[in-house]
Design a protein around this motif. Structure first.
Motif, PDB file in Angstrom:
ATOM      1  N   GLU A 113      13.012  14.736  11.133  1.00  0.00           N
ATOM      2  CA  GLU A 113      12.179  15.329  10.091  1.00  0.00           C
ATOM      3  C   GLU A 113      10.801  14.677  10.055  1.00  0.00           C
ATOM      4  OE1 GLU A 113      15.717  16.647   6.966  1.00  0.00           O
ATOM      5  OE2 GLU A 113      14.842  14.637   6.871  1.00  0.00           O
ATOM      6  N   SER A 118       8.808  16.340  12.869  1.00  0.00           N
ATOM      7  CA  SER A 118       8.509  17.775  12.766  1.00  0.00           C
ATOM      8  C   SER A 118       7.948  18.184  11.410  1.00  0.00           C
ATOM      9  CB  SER A 118       9.793  18.580  13.035  1.00  0.00           C
ATOM     10  OG  SER A 118      10.791  18.281  12.069  1.00  0.00           O
ATOM     11  N   ARG A 145      10.371  23.471  14.002  1.00  0.00           N
ATOM     12  CA  ARG A 145      11.070  22.206  13.807  1.00  0.00           C
ATOM     13  C   ARG A 145      11.877  21.780  15.034  1.00  0.00           C
ATOM     14  NH1 ARG A 145      10.876  20.475   8.464  1.00  0.00           N
ATOM     15  NH2 ARG A 145       8.981  21.395   7.585  1.00  0.00           N
TER      16      ARG A 145
END
Length: 231
Positions: free
Chosen positions: A99, A102, A108
């Motif tokens: 996370e 991205s 993502r």
């Protein structure tokens, strides 16, 4: 000082009314790596923040590709091609490694990070873990990868090797040199001469908020550099 791709022009500033950096100018050309050295507390990180919008200069300015960016927010500067990797608070602890990488992307997927995962397998192994569980050195690697993956034409990287193992420092240098060959420019605030020896085209040394030495890396030997880094 003019003519560079990234130009810090007579910058002064600090925190509140306190002046930490005094009339500093640095010009960085396309595809050039400038390493900024100096003892702790001499103003290196403050200069980095003044240069990318985290602090507003008291005087002087900053230009990127000939465009004035003084006073613009870091997010605005990023869209113009200026990446900043801070010395502190380098990752979002409550987010996973994946996370963190991205977060600012519409896609993502992590496919484009595979070259970085090959360089730093530990990050690949921990991509599902919260970044807060990483060691200090691993957080630095995560911040470094996130910064380089932005593909900006100019990056300011503050103390990237702090707590990083030697073999990973070497890999960091290799990744930076690959981007340099593609035309990227870097201002690297650093104490680790292992990295400096591998990437620096030019070395700038600060003391008491001012530049005390600026020269091509090839013109300096380690004794000259160390003389400015020790009390």
């Amino acid at each position: 000082m003019t003519g560079g791709y990234f130009e810090i022009q007579n910058i002064s500033g600090g925190y509140g009314s306190g002046r930490v950096v005094r009339d500093v100018s640095i010009s960085i050309g396309r595809g050039e790596v400038v390493c900024l050295l100096g003892r702790n507390g001499v103003g290196k990180s403050t200069l980095a923040k003044l240069s990318c919008g985290f602090l507003r200069p008291m005087s002087g300015g900053v230009r990127l590709a000939g465009v004035e960016i003084t006073g613009k927010r870091p997010s605005e500067n990023l869209t113009q091609g200026l990446t900043y990797c801070p010395q502190e608070r380098v990752v979002f602890d409550d987010l996973t490694v994946a996370e963190n990488l991205s977060l600012m992307r519409t896609d993502r997927r992590l496919d484009e990070f595979e070259p970085y995962f090959r360089a730093f397998p530990r990050l690949s192994e921990r991509r599902g873990q919260h970044a807060g569980t990483l060691s200090g050195g691993e957080k630095k690697l995560l911040s470094f990868v996130r910064g380089l993956s932005e593909g900006s034409a100019m990056a300011i990287i503050d103390e990237p090797t702090e707590g990083v193992q030697f073999e990973n420092v070497v890999r960091m240098a290799e990744l930076m040199l690959a981007q340099k060959e593609a035309g990227a420019s870097f201002l690297v605030v650093e104490q680790n001469l292992t990295l400096v020896d591998r990437v620096a085209d030019r070395i700038v040394i600060m003391d008491h908020g001012e530049i005390v030495l600026s020269a091509a890396a090839s013109e300096l030997d380690r004794r000259q550099i160390l003389a400015h880094l020790t009390v």
